[in-house]
Design an enzyme around this catalytic site. Structure first.
Site, PDB file in Angstrom:
ATOM      1  N   THR A   1      11.616   4.681   5.315  1.00 49.90           N
ATOM      2  CA  THR A   1      10.512   5.006   6.235  1.00 49.90           C
ATOM      3  C   THR A   1       9.824   3.714   6.677  1.00 49.90           C
ATOM      4  O   THR A   1       8.692   3.740   7.151  1.00 49.90           O
ATOM      5  CB  THR A   1       9.469   5.944   5.577  1.00 49.90           C
ATOM      6  OG1 THR A   1       8.989   5.317   4.377  1.00 49.90           O
ATOM      7  CG2 THR A   1      10.048   7.293   5.238  1.00 49.90           C
TER       8      THR A   1
ATOM      9  N   GLU B   1      15.464   2.138  18.099  1.00 48.35           N
ATOM     10  CA  GLU B   1      14.842   3.417  18.501  1.00 48.35           C
ATOM     11  C   GLU B   1      14.610   3.452  20.011  1.00 48.35           C
ATOM     12  O   GLU B   1      14.271   2.418  20.588  1.00 48.35           O
ATOM     13  CB  GLU B   1      13.520   3.578  17.754  1.00 48.35           C
ATOM     14  CG  GLU B   1      13.751   3.750  16.266  1.00 48.35           C
ATOM     15  CD  GLU B   1      12.456   3.810  15.464  1.00 48.35           C
ATOM     16  OE1 GLU B   1      11.375   3.968  16.062  1.00 48.35           O
ATOM     17  OE2 GLU B   1      12.544   3.706  14.235  1.00 48.35           O
TER      18      GLU B   1
ATOM     19  N   ARG C   1       0.834  -1.220   0.000  1.00 49.56           N
ATOM     20  CA  ARG C   1       0.000   0.000   0.000  1.00 49.56           C
ATOM     21  C   ARG C   1       0.864   1.264   0.000  1.00 49.56           C
ATOM     22  O   ARG C   1       0.671   2.153  -0.818  1.00 49.56           O
ATOM     23  CB  ARG C   1      -0.887   0.040   1.245  1.00 49.56           C
ATOM     24  CG  ARG C   1      -2.017  -0.929   1.254  1.00 49.56           C
ATOM     25  CD  ARG C   1      -2.881  -0.714   2.509  1.00 49.56           C
ATOM     26  NE  ARG C   1      -3.838  -1.782   2.633  1.00 49.56           N
ATOM     27  CZ  ARG C   1      -3.554  -2.965   3.173  1.00 49.56           C
ATOM     28  NH1 ARG C   1      -2.365  -3.214   3.653  1.00 49.56           N
ATOM     29  NH2 ARG C   1      -4.485  -3.901   3.238  1.00 49.56           N
ATOM     30  N   ILE C   2       1.812   1.327   0.952  1.00 48.14           N
ATOM     31  CA  ILE C   2       2.600   2.557   1.082  1.00 48.14           C
ATOM     32  C   ILE C   2       3.549   2.712  -0.105  1.00 48.14           C
ATOM     33  O   ILE C   2       3.641   3.786  -0.713  1.00 48.14           O
ATOM     34  CB  ILE C   2       3.365   2.581   2.428  1.00 48.14           C
ATOM     35  CG1 ILE C   2       2.360   2.562   3.589  1.00 48.14           C
ATOM     36  CG2 ILE C   2       4.269   3.812   2.527  1.00 48.14           C
ATOM     37  CD1 ILE C   2       2.984   2.384   4.973  1.00 48.14           C
TER      38      ILE C   2
ATOM     39  N   ARG D   1      11.419   0.194   8.408  1.00 52.87           N
ATOM     40  CA  ARG D   1      11.931  -0.153   9.726  1.00 52.87           C
ATOM     41  C   ARG D   1      13.454  -0.074   9.672  1.00 52.87           C
ATOM     42  O   ARG D   1      14.076  -0.503   8.697  1.00 52.87           O
ATOM     43  CB  ARG D   1      11.512  -1.575  10.126  1.00 52.87           C
ATOM     44  CG  ARG D   1      10.082  -1.707  10.599  1.00 52.87           C
ATOM     45  CD  ARG D   1       9.833  -0.964  11.911  1.00 52.87           C
ATOM     46  NE  ARG D   1       8.471  -1.116  12.406  1.00 52.87           N
ATOM     47  CZ  ARG D   1       7.485  -0.266  12.139  1.00 52.87           C
ATOM     48  NH1 ARG D   1       7.701   0.797  11.376  1.00 52.87           N
ATOM     49  NH2 ARG D   1       6.279  -0.466  12.657  1.00 52.87           N
TER      50      ARG D   1
ATOM     51  N   HIS E   1      10.851   9.006  13.474  1.00 59.12           N
ATOM     52  CA  HIS E   1       9.753   8.058  13.207  1.00 59.12           C
ATOM     53  C   HIS E   1       8.384   8.762  13.174  1.00 59.12           C
ATOM     54  O   HIS E   1       7.503   8.480  13.992  1.00 59.12           O
ATOM     55  CB  HIS E   1       9.754   6.925  14.245  1.00 59.12           C
ATOM     56  CG  HIS E   1       9.032   5.693  13.777  1.00 59.12           C
ATOM     57  ND1 HIS E   1       9.353   4.416  14.185  1.00 59.12           N
ATOM     58  CD2 HIS E   1       7.994   5.535  12.921  1.00 59.12           C
ATOM     59  CE1 HIS E   1       8.540   3.540  13.611  1.00 59.12           C
ATOM     60  NE2 HIS E   1       7.694   4.206  12.835  1.00 59.12           N
ATOM     61  N   ILE E   2       8.249   9.668  12.197  1.00 58.93           N
ATOM     62  CA  ILE E   2       6.986  10.430  12.107  1.00 58.93           C
ATOM     63  C   ILE E   2       6.225  10.139  10.808  1.00 58.93           C
ATOM     64  O   ILE E   2       5.370  10.925  10.400  1.00 58.93           O
ATOM     65  CB  ILE E   2       7.225  11.951  12.242  1.00 58.93           C
ATOM     66  CG1 ILE E   2       8.212  12.467  11.167  1.00 58.93           C
ATOM     67  CG2 ILE E   2       7.703  12.299  13.643  1.00 58.93           C
ATOM     68  CD1 ILE E   2       8.219  13.990  11.038  1.00 58.93           C
TER      69      ILE E   2
HETATM   70  C1  DGY Z   1       3.584   1.732  11.560  1.00 58.90           C
HETATM   71  O1  DGY Z   1       2.365   1.874  11.529  1.00 58.90           O
HETATM   72  O2  DGY Z   1       4.122   0.640  11.499  1.00 58.90           O
HETATM   73  C2  DGY Z   1       4.394   2.963  11.667  1.00 58.90           C
HETATM   74  O3  DGY Z   1       5.745   2.730  11.696  1.00 58.90           O
HETATM   75  C3  DGY Z   1       3.970   3.780  12.857  1.00 58.90           C
HETATM   76  O4  DGY Z   1       4.107   5.071  12.391  1.00 58.90           O
END
Ligand code: DGY
Length: 304
Positions: A221, A252, A152-153, A223, A270-271
């Site tokens: 973005t 983290e 999705r992302i 892990r 981590h935003i």
């Molecule tokens: C997730 O949903 O896995 C994100 O890393 C939290 O922002």
């Protein structure tokens, strides 16, 4: 019933959807013994990325009926331990896709256009005027955007890439070694969007960086554990990579101190999902799953 919420959530979520239950809220960084006491008599856990829901916690929570993660990634939870006990684990797919894709693009643009270094000069009072040779970044139009993890992302990041005139290539875990090699050798910007699993841990290390294009950019973005930080620093030092944008780190909230002074790296805490809309939707999604499970109804976003 007792619901343990690992960290305070944006409201209205828990206070609304779980109002019939006893809610106890913790925080990140609690000593393990304290966490264990809080979880021991819980019927449900609303989990969050910084708080590890380990096998030991799960095995010592006899009443536990659900672990609802307030995130899409579930690497903070021992899924096997939950599966063995028949405890459903849920996540929050969909609601943070666009926010995370936007943030990924913020990093791509910052790194490609050297915003960190340029912004520092603008603020410093040391800027001595326009120069044809200052802060020359990478034009994105016509370049190749590689997506590792076309879920999705990853797909939402790819869509934005088309609007920037980029050629898009991508792969999923199921794709062949050949596709992976092509992703490494052809991407000008490589953006990571896979979950952290035993298969993807340190997936990007020295051998992979050596096969990337000289001057390319890495964005993570997903892990932190997907990237070997030492190898990344070497790749930046050697010029193989011209920059990196990181929102996530292997341990983290620790960030490798070698990254901190670098101007070729943009670091965020981590935003990715950090918009009012997304974080509220994540909290409400997780709360709804707990509400369902405790009412004996089927959950919706079941991971195991
Ligand atoms: C997730 O949903 O896995 C994100 O890393 C939290 O922002």
């Amino acid at each position: 019933m007792k619901v343990f919420v690992t960290q305070a959530q944006p409201e209205p979520s828990v206070s609304d959807l779980l109002r019939e239950h006893e809610v106890v809220t913790g925080q990140a960084g609690l000593p393990f013994s304290e966490l264990q006491n809080l979880v021991a008599d819980a019927d449900a856990i609303l989990a969050t990325p910084p708080v590890r829901i380990s096998r030991e916690l799960i095995e010592n929570a006899p009443k536990l009926k659900i672990v609802a993660n307030g995130a899409v990634g579930t690497d903070n939870i021992d899924l096997l331990a939950c599966k063995e006990r028949g405890i459903p684990v849920t996540n929050t797919p969909g609601v943070l896709t666009e926010a995370t894709a936007d943030l990924t693009w913020a990093l791509i643009l910052c790194v490609a256009r050297k915003i960190r270094a340029a912004e520092a000069v603008a603020r410093s009072g040391r800027w001595d005027g326009w120069k044809p040779t200052d802060f020359l970044g990478m034009s994105l139009s016509g370049k190749t955007l590689g997506i590792y993890g076309l879920g999705r992302i990853g797909s939402a990041v790819a869509r934005r890439g088309e609007a920037f005139g980029m050629r898009i290539i991508g792969m999923t875990e199921a794709d062949s070694r050949t596709v992976f090699e092509r992703l490494l050798s052809e991407s000008d910007v490589l953006s990571l969007h896979c979950p952290l699993t035993e298969k993807t841990r340190n997936r990007f290390s020295t051998a992979e960086f050596q096969r990337m294009k000289t001057g390319s950019i890495l964005i993570n973005t997903a892990r932190g554990g997907v990237v070997d930080t030492g190898a990344l620093i070497e790749a930046l030092d050697s010029g193989r990579l011209s920059g990196a944008g990181l929102d996530v780190y292997p341990e983290e909230p620790r960030i490798d101190p070698r990254l901190l002074p670098r101007e070729d790296v943009v670091l965020l805490p981590h935003i990715g999902s950090g918009t009012v809309e997304a974080r509220l939707a994540m909290a409400r999604t997780a709360s709804s799953e707990i509400r369902r499970a405790l009412a004996g109804e089927p959950v919706v976003n079941r991971v195991v």
